[in-house]
Design a protein around this motif. Sequence first.
Motif, mmCIF file in Angstrom:
data_model
loop_
_atom_site.group_PDB
_atom_site.id
_atom_site.type_symbol
_atom_site.label_atom_id
_atom_site.label_comp_id
_atom_site.label_asym_id
_atom_site.label_seq_id
_atom_site.Cartn_x
_atom_site.Cartn_y
_atom_site.Cartn_z
ATOM 1 N N GLU A 160 10.490 -2.584 11.734
ATOM 2 C CA GLU A 160 10.866 -3.246 10.478
ATOM 3 C C GLU A 160 12.146 -4.033 10.708
ATOM 4 O OE1 GLU A 160 9.338 -3.340 7.535
ATOM 5 O OE2 GLU A 160 7.740 -1.878 7.941
ATOM 6 N N THR B 237 7.844 -9.732 4.327
ATOM 7 C CA THR B 237 7.746 -8.864 3.145
ATOM 8 C C THR B 237 8.210 -9.562 1.872
ATOM 9 O OG1 THR B 237 9.905 -7.907 3.682
ATOM 10 C CG2 THR B 237 7.950 -6.708 4.428
ATOM 11 N N LYS C 4 7.846 -6.819 9.054
ATOM 12 C CA LYS C 4 7.436 -5.926 10.135
ATOM 13 C C LYS C 4 6.939 -6.760 11.307
ATOM 14 C CE LYS C 4 4.893 -2.227 9.322
ATOM 15 N NZ LYS C 4 3.695 -1.375 9.069
ATOM 16 N N SER D 270 12.989 -10.812 6.317
ATOM 17 C CA SER D 270 12.633 -9.395 6.459
ATOM 18 C C SER D 270 11.135 -9.258 6.676
ATOM 19 C CB SER D 270 13.028 -8.632 5.187
ATOM 20 O OG SER D 270 14.414 -8.728 4.966
#
Length: 130
Positions: free
Chosen positions: A49, A106, A75, A73
């Motif tokens: 992450e 995200t 993964k 942000s």
Amino acid sequence: MEVPNDLLYTREHEWVRVKDSKGIVGITDFAQDQLGDVVFVEQPQAGTELTKDATFGVVESVKTVSDLFAPVSGKVTVANTELEAKPELVNSAPYGDGWIVEIEITDTKELDDLLTPEAYTAFIQEQEQD
């Protein structure tokens, strides 16, 4: 310096190619030129992450070592493992085979904070004058 029109950029000289909810991340032509010959790239593993603006890896060149900062942000879905054997791809194809990671983004609103190609071009011109 090459600044492709289909990418977004950071002030830390990374680029993002967005497709659907994923983003391919690499360092810019300007950055690789400033670094010199890249000899090592430390990348996160798939599943890691990332938090926007946090460090996620390192690029080591014959001149220096530079941190990589997450432009958004998300993964990590894929790391470019080809760079383990051929880190010089960052120099020879910064917008192609020299990409570093693919991220499942995200929060797509974070993309609004990135620079357009025109804004990034102006930014590197300012840096070259300093």
